[in-house]
Design a protein around this motif. Structure first.
Motif, PDB file in Angstrom:
ATOM      1  N   PHE A 134       0.843  -1.192   0.000  1.00  0.00           N
ATOM      2  CA  PHE A 134       0.000   0.000   0.000  1.00  0.00           C
ATOM      3  C   PHE A 134       0.882   1.247   0.000  1.00  0.00           C
ATOM      4  CE2 PHE A 134      -3.279  -2.861   1.720  1.00  0.00           C
ATOM      5  CZ  PHE A 134      -4.406  -2.409   1.035  1.00  0.00           C
ATOM      6  N   PHE A 135       0.402   2.295  -0.668  1.00  0.00           N
ATOM      7  CA  PHE A 135       1.123   3.567  -0.680  1.00  0.00           C
ATOM      8  C   PHE A 135       0.124   4.705  -0.516  1.00  0.00           C
ATOM      9  CE2 PHE A 135       3.629   0.637  -3.267  1.00  0.00           C
ATOM     10  CZ  PHE A 135       4.881   0.756  -2.675  1.00  0.00           C
ATOM     11  N   THR A 136       0.604   5.797   0.052  1.00  0.00           N
ATOM     12  CA  THR A 136      -0.189   7.019   0.078  1.00  0.00           C
ATOM     13  C   THR A 136      -0.006   7.733  -1.255  1.00  0.00           C
ATOM     14  OG1 THR A 136       1.615   8.334   0.985  1.00  0.00           O
ATOM     15  CG2 THR A 136       0.169   7.224   2.565  1.00  0.00           C
ATOM     16  N   GLU A 137      -0.895   8.686  -1.526  1.00  0.00           N
ATOM     17  CA  GLU A 137      -0.821   9.441  -2.781  1.00  0.00           C
ATOM     18  C   GLU A 137       0.538  10.124  -2.926  1.00  0.00           C
ATOM     19  OE1 GLU A 137      -2.397  10.156  -6.311  1.00  0.00           O
ATOM     20  OE2 GLU A 137      -3.865   9.573  -4.767  1.00  0.00           O
ATOM     21  N   SER A 138       1.063  10.661  -1.816  1.00  0.00           N
ATOM     22  CA  SER A 138       2.338  11.390  -1.882  1.00  0.00           C
ATOM     23  C   SER A 138       3.525  10.483  -2.150  1.00  0.00           C
ATOM     24  CB  SER A 138       2.567  12.156  -0.570  1.00  0.00           C
ATOM     25  OG  SER A 138       2.655  11.257   0.521  1.00  0.00           O
ATOM     26  N   GLN A 139       3.368   9.193  -1.866  1.00  0.00           N
ATOM     27  CA  GLN A 139       4.479   8.264  -2.080  1.00  0.00           C
ATOM     28  C   GLN A 139       4.574   7.788  -3.528  1.00  0.00           C
ATOM     29  OE1 GLN A 139       3.315   5.436   1.006  1.00  0.00           O
ATOM     30  NE2 GLN A 139       5.186   5.913   2.152  1.00  0.00           N
ATOM     31  N   GLY A 143       2.115   8.961 -10.255  1.00  0.00           N
ATOM     32  CA  GLY A 143       0.860   8.246 -10.079  1.00  0.00           C
ATOM     33  C   GLY A 143       1.001   6.742 -10.062  1.00  0.00           C
ATOM     34  N   LYS A 144       2.235   6.241 -10.048  1.00  0.00           N
ATOM     35  CA  LYS A 144       2.460   4.791 -10.107  1.00  0.00           C
ATOM     36  C   LYS A 144       3.284   4.331  -8.911  1.00  0.00           C
ATOM     37  CE  LYS A 144       2.171   4.632 -15.156  1.00  0.00           C
ATOM     38  NZ  LYS A 144       2.846   4.254 -16.425  1.00  0.00           N
ATOM     39  N   CYS A 145       3.380   3.007  -8.774  1.00  0.00           N
ATOM     40  CA  CYS A 145       4.114   2.407  -7.665  1.00  0.00           C
ATOM     41  C   CYS A 145       5.549   2.926  -7.631  1.00  0.00           C
ATOM     42  CB  CYS A 145       4.116   0.885  -7.806  1.00  0.00           C
ATOM     43  SG  CYS A 145       5.176   0.043  -6.601  1.00  0.00           S
ATOM     44  N   PRO A 146       6.018   3.422  -6.484  1.00  0.00           N
ATOM     45  CA  PRO A 146       7.381   3.948  -6.407  1.00  0.00           C
ATOM     46  C   PRO A 146       8.454   2.866  -6.480  1.00  0.00           C
ATOM     47  CG  PRO A 146       6.370   3.961  -4.235  1.00  0.00           C
ATOM     48  CD  PRO A 146       5.294   3.579  -5.202  1.00  0.00           C
ATOM     49  N   ASP A 147       8.073   1.589  -6.259  1.00  0.00           N
ATOM     50  CA  ASP A 147       9.051   0.505  -6.276  1.00  0.00           C
ATOM     51  C   ASP A 147       9.214  -0.121  -7.656  1.00  0.00           C
ATOM     52  OD1 ASP A 147       9.661   0.825  -3.640  1.00  0.00           O
ATOM     53  OD2 ASP A 147       8.324  -0.755  -2.925  1.00  0.00           O
ATOM     54  N   CYS A 148       8.081  -0.414  -8.329  1.00  0.00           N
ATOM     55  CA  CYS A 148       8.181  -1.133  -9.604  1.00  0.00           C
ATOM     56  C   CYS A 148       7.677  -0.336 -10.803  1.00  0.00           C
ATOM     57  CB  CYS A 148       7.421  -2.461  -9.527  1.00  0.00           C
ATOM     58  SG  CYS A 148       5.617  -2.279  -9.509  1.00  0.00           S
ATOM     59  N   GLY A 149       7.025   0.823 -10.554  1.00  0.00           N
ATOM     60  CA  GLY A 149       6.579   1.661 -11.656  1.00  0.00           C
ATOM     61  C   GLY A 149       5.284   1.219 -12.298  1.00  0.00           C
TER      62      GLY A 149
END
Length: 658
Positions: A134-139, A143-149
């Motif tokens: 799970f991620f917050t909007e700011s993370q 607009g995509k997953c910060p780990d895998c894109g």
């Protein structure tokens, strides 16, 4: 005196699919460290394994039409086979579906809940299914997953949460007091500045939207979230028991000396995992190393990008130790490395075939030519010898220094400094010139001895990185491996013994054009195979062959035949024969020489690296004057064309065919 324990782990591989060479690199890297520590006299425990729960697995299993357990059984088997193929010397291969692991995870979850570190609530946010996070909007990043894109989806569900914030200050203090805990330095700065110092949010540790996981035993509609499940493997694999009945192995090896992981999961291992251990009142691991990625043409490998290279394909082309050398030597300490087929060929030809292989081959050949293979050391020394000896004696210490800092690529480079110096020594001493003067025979013997001793020292140091090659070199020198501690003295190669009569080619040079043509053919064949059912419609048109039946045999007759998988490690044409190839075939820990009438259908170069089916206990016989110690099995069509019988799935050399 008891050996000092050393516990090293890899991240456990996720069973969503077959691992590519970038995933495999981590297992090989850990293996090289484990082997080197054993050489230094440590009592090493090396653990790896597979992470088998989660929503992604449940979805993939449904798409494949199988149960999640059947799906992970298959993929975990593939991963273990590849780790075995790459000659990784793990002591424990743990699976998170192991019953003892699942039981302890439930106990851990319950303890954390009972002591107030876990509480029930609701989670609403952006969810990445592949990362199961799970991620917050700011993370989010664009607009995509910060780990895998990848794309994320809105999700809300009842969940249990772990109070990370309760332990955050304690973890910050620990990291500041133990600067070696997170390596390299850049990873530590990232964790502190991006996560710990801004303030930790509580962590979601259960799910209700899928069922493939370890049930929370006091609230069965919840399953334990992947990170508590997966991270616990490092202690459950040692026999940890929360009720105080831990295996003595846990007391011996914990805390871990090194968690070796990819840089993309550093947060889970340096924040979530340490806080879990603090909550369980257990010591923290001594060091977590977030290694860089192995990239393909500058980009991260993925099926969606179509830029994946698999370890078993590379092994088929180049052999196990060549692949091990490449991934270990080409990966910087803290920057991403790059792999391509072209780079593999270049490194194989320049380093392995030329600097190493050619040095060993011509040194042994000269000793055979000039002294009948007998090793002697008359001690006729000259000034030029001193630099070679100095480099040889200094090298083991430099390798150990680099390995202490986990700079594996640099450690290998130190070994090749000595190998290059040996090649230069040949040019300086010119043994072929000395051989023409009978009065310089003792000097010639001394020169060759110095070379063989330099090669021996190199082979001992290479064992952690290229284990099979190191053994072959020592075998060709006719000597046994000495301990790493004994490398402090030059001149320990036994005199009076003999080198092998015919040196084996350690690494055959590869032609780049031929390799790329084979790679293209492999990709085309794979693409056709993946198209699937289109070919099945024409199955009735396929050729069939009926042959005359032979007399029936009993099971006892069949059981006398010993069939095993063999790996062809060297092959050459039989001189004055139009049909025969002579192969050196690795079967388990032994190598058999087998002569086969397949020259019309396979080149000697093409044979090297193939896994074949071998009749092992066939009585040895001479073909064209060459001893053959078995039979390589082939299929023959109606036109007499032959095709090697090869395993459908990756199998280790020596596997029994039954």
């Amino acid at each position: 005196m008891a050996k000092k324990p050393y516990y090293i782990t890899t991240a456990i591989a996720y069973t969503s699919g077959k691992p590519h060479i970038g995933n495999t690199y981590e297992a090989v890297l850990a293996d090289s460290i484990a082997r080197f520590k054993r050489m230094e006299g440590y009592d090493v425990r090396f653990q790896t394994g597979t992470d088998e729960h989660g929503q992604k697995i449940e979805i993939k299993a449904e798409e494949a039409g199988v149960t999640p357990k059947a799906f992970v059984d298959n993929v975990s088997g593939q991963i273990k086979n590849i780790w075995d193929l790459m000659n990784t010397s793990y002591d424990k291969f743990i699976r998170t579906t192991d019953a003892d692991h699942e039981k302890q995870v439930q106990k851990i979850f319950k303890k954390l809940y009972d002591q107030g570190d876990i509480y029930k609530g609701y989670y609403e946010g952006k969810y990445c299914t592949p990362c199961e996070s799970f991620f917050t909007e700011s993370q989010l990043v664009d607009g995509k997953c910060p780990d895998c894109g990848r794309e994320v989806v809105d999700a809300k569900e009842e969940a249990y949460f772990f109070k990370l914030s309760k332990y955050a200050d304690r973890l910050i203090d620990y990291i500041n007091e133990h600067p070696e805990f997170i390596q390299p330095e850049s990873r530590k700065n990232e964790m502190m500045n991006n996560f710990l110092l801004p303030g930790l949010q509580d962590l979601c540790v259960s799910r209700t939207s899928f069922s493939w996981g370890i049930p929370v035993d006091f609230d069965p509609k919840h399953v334990v979230y992947v990170w508590i499940d997966a991270l616990s493997n490092y202690i459950t694999g040692l026999g940890y028991d929360l009720d105080g009945n831990s295996d003595p192995m846990f007391e011996k090896y914990w805390p871990a000396d090194l968690h070796l992981i990819g840089k993309d999961i550093i947060r889970f291992h340096t924040i979530y995992w340490p806080i879990m251990l603090m909550a369980l009142d257990l010591p923290l691991p001594k060091q977590v190393f977030g290694h860089p990625w192995l990239l393909m043409n500058g980009g991260k490998m993925s099926k969606s990008k179509g830029n994946i290279i698999y370890a078993d394909d590379l092994v088929d082309f180049f052999g196990v130790d060549a692949v091990r050398y490449f991934v270990l030597h080409e990966m910087p300490f803290d920057n991403d490395g790059t792999i391509t087929w072209e780079l593999m060929v270049e490194r194989l030809n320049s380093d392995l075939a030329n600097i190493l292989g050619n040095l060993v081959n011509r040194t042994i050949s000269m000793n055979n030519k000039y002294f009948g293979g007998v090793i002697s050391n008359p001690g006729v020394c000259e000034t030029v010898d001193e630099e070679l000896k100095a480099v040889a004696l200094a090298m083991p210490g430099k390798v150990a220094e680099k390995m202490d800092k986990l700079r594996v690529a640099d450690a290998i480079s130190e070994i090749f400094v000595l190998l290059r110096r040996c090649n230069k020594y040949i040019d300086e001493t010119e043994p072929w010139v000395l051989a023409k003067d009978e009065s310089k025979k003792d000097r010639l013997a001394t020169v060759l001895y110095n070379l063989m001793e330099g090669i021996r020292i190199s082979a001992v140091c290479l064992e952690a990185f290229l284990p099979d090659t190191a053994k072959k070199i020592l075998d060709q020198l006719g000597t046994q491996r000495r301990s790493y501690e004994e490398l402090g003295e030059f001149g320990q190669l036994e005199t009076g013994g003999k080198v092998v009569e015919k040196p084996e080619i350690l690494f055959a040079r590869q032609d780049l054009k031929e390799v790329m043509e084979k790679v293209e053919a492999m990709h085309e064949a794979r693409a056709v195979k993946e198209e699937g059912p289109a070919q099945e419609e024409n199955a009735q048109d396929e050729e069939v062959i009926d042959i005359e039946a032979k007399p029936e045999i009993t099971y006892d007759d069949f059981s006398k035949l010993q069939f095993q998988v063999g790996e062809i490690i060297a092959c050459e044409e039989v001189k004055k024969s139009k049909k025969l190839l002579c192969s050196q075939v690795k079967i388990g820990s032994q190598v058999k020489q087998i002569v086969s009438g397949i020259k019309k259908y396979y080149s000697a170069e093409e044979m090297v690296g193939k896994k074949v089916m071998v009749l092992v206990n066939l009585k040895p016989a001479k073909l064209a004057g060459i001893l053959s110690e078995g039979m390589i099995l082939c299929a023959e069509d109606a036109q007499g064309n032959l095709s090697l019988m090869v395993p459908e799935k990756e199998m280790p050399a020596g596997a029994e065919i039954c």
